[in-house]
Design an enzyme around this catalytic site. Structure first.
Site, mmCIF file in Angstrom:
data_model
loop_
_atom_site.group_PDB
_atom_site.id
_atom_site.type_symbol
_atom_site.label_atom_id
_atom_site.label_comp_id
_atom_site.label_asym_id
_atom_site.label_seq_id
_atom_site.Cartn_x
_atom_site.Cartn_y
_atom_site.Cartn_z
ATOM 1 N N GLY A 90 0.854 -1.177 0.000
ATOM 2 C CA GLY A 90 0.000 0.000 0.000
ATOM 3 C C GLY A 90 0.887 1.223 0.000
ATOM 4 O O GLY A 90 1.801 1.328 -0.814
ATOM 5 N N SER A 122 5.751 -5.382 -1.365
ATOM 6 C CA SER A 122 5.629 -3.984 -1.764
ATOM 7 C C SER A 122 6.080 -3.075 -0.614
ATOM 8 O O SER A 122 7.234 -3.108 -0.216
ATOM 9 C CB SER A 122 4.199 -3.697 -2.216
ATOM 10 O OG SER A 122 4.086 -2.449 -2.828
ATOM 11 N N ALA A 123 5.188 -2.269 -0.060
ATOM 12 C CA ALA A 123 5.564 -1.399 1.056
ATOM 13 C C ALA A 123 6.122 -2.196 2.231
ATOM 14 O O ALA A 123 7.045 -1.756 2.921
ATOM 15 C CB ALA A 123 4.361 -0.576 1.513
ATOM 16 N N HIS A 159 8.679 -3.436 -7.169
ATOM 17 C CA HIS A 159 7.899 -3.121 -8.377
ATOM 18 C C HIS A 159 8.786 -2.513 -9.463
ATOM 19 O O HIS A 159 8.323 -1.674 -10.246
ATOM 20 C CB HIS A 159 6.769 -2.126 -8.077
ATOM 21 C CG HIS A 159 5.714 -2.599 -7.146
ATOM 22 N ND1 HIS A 159 4.706 -3.469 -7.530
ATOM 23 C CD2 HIS A 159 5.486 -2.315 -5.843
ATOM 24 C CE1 HIS A 159 3.909 -3.680 -6.495
ATOM 25 N NE2 HIS A 159 4.360 -2.999 -5.450
ATOM 26 N N GLU A 194 8.471 -7.372 -10.248
ATOM 27 C CA GLU A 194 7.311 -8.116 -9.778
ATOM 28 C C GLU A 194 7.471 -9.602 -10.115
ATOM 29 O O GLU A 194 7.949 -9.956 -11.190
ATOM 30 C CB GLU A 194 6.039 -7.558 -10.402
ATOM 31 C CG GLU A 194 5.733 -6.154 -9.918
ATOM 32 C CD GLU A 194 4.416 -5.622 -10.451
ATOM 33 O OE1 GLU A 194 3.815 -6.281 -11.313
ATOM 34 O OE2 GLU A 194 3.994 -4.540 -9.987
#
Length: 237
Positions: A90, A122-123, A159, A194
């Protein structure tokens, strides 16, 4: 230090279902019926309860009992009692802000360094580096510090893609990371695509998945890292 940490670039690869591609990466780090704690604080545009359900559904093949830290009265106690930690994606700034707000940055770092497995995407991966200065996210909120968990002694960029849409005149990702290396030429950045992840097991660090990664450091820009590479040297750079 007995760190076991999996830093996934993303929750999806291509058009696959949510977290589907991560199951095989995570499976060696857990056992069925273990109790894992999910941290949803990066999920700004989704309700935490809904986020938890998405994670439970996506990781159902692992047979874990997954609860969310937001449902526990004592976050630190929940962390201490969990068999492992999941941290979702997020907004990285909001995630780190909330971890500082609940005084959990040092707590998570200590638990993971003591052997509790950590899985982020991700985050949730970005915060495992020295700082969040190489996140892709918009600074929607200001954490007390950009300093992160430091489970990795360098910067991470998930990413990763250097694609530039036709007609788009903004900077590419590589240009943005170049800016970092200009102001901090001594700190490496490892950028992961990814479908890939960094796996730390003690003093060993590996790029897992079937795609290459990229290294940025000083005058080294977008240097190819082969899939499956041993990157342990970057744990003591």
């Amino acid at each position: 230090m007995s760190v076991t940490a999996l830093m996934l670039s993303a929750s999806r690869v291509g058009d696959t279902p949510y977290l589907a591609h991560t199951v095989d990466f995570i499976k060696p780090l857990c056992q069925p019926n273990q109790n894992w704690l999910f941290i949803p604080f990066a999920g700004v545009s989704i309700e935490y309860d809904e986020y938890l359900k998405m994670v439970q559904t996506g990781l159902e093949p692992l047979g874990l009992n997954i609860s969310s830290i937001h449902t526990h009265k004592d976050p630190k106690q929940a962390l201490a009692q969990a068999d492992g930690i999941f941290v979702g994606g997020g907004n990285t700034f909001h995630l780190l802000h909330e971890l500082y707000r609940y005084d959990l940055v040092d707590e998570i770092k200590a638990l993971v360094e003591a052997g509790k497995p950590y899985v982020g995407w991700s985050a949730g991966s970005n915060i495992t580096g020295l700082s969040i200065r190489t996140t892709n996210d918009m600074p929607i909120i200001e954490p007390p510090s950009f300093s992160a968990l430091s489970l990795l002694p360098f910067q991470l960029n998930p990413h990763y893609t250097n694609y530039q849409a036709p007609g788009h005149n903004g900077e590419t990702r590589a240009q943005r990371l170049l800016e970092f290396t200009k102001v901090d030429p001594n700190t490496p950045i490892i950028a992961i695509q990814e479908g890939t992840a960094l796996l730390r097991q003690g003093n060993k660090l590996t790029l897992v998945g079937d795609k290459e990664g990229y290294l940025f450091k000083g005058n080294i820009q977008e240097q190819l890292i082969q899939a499956g590479s041993d990157l342990s040297e970057y744990l003591t750079f």
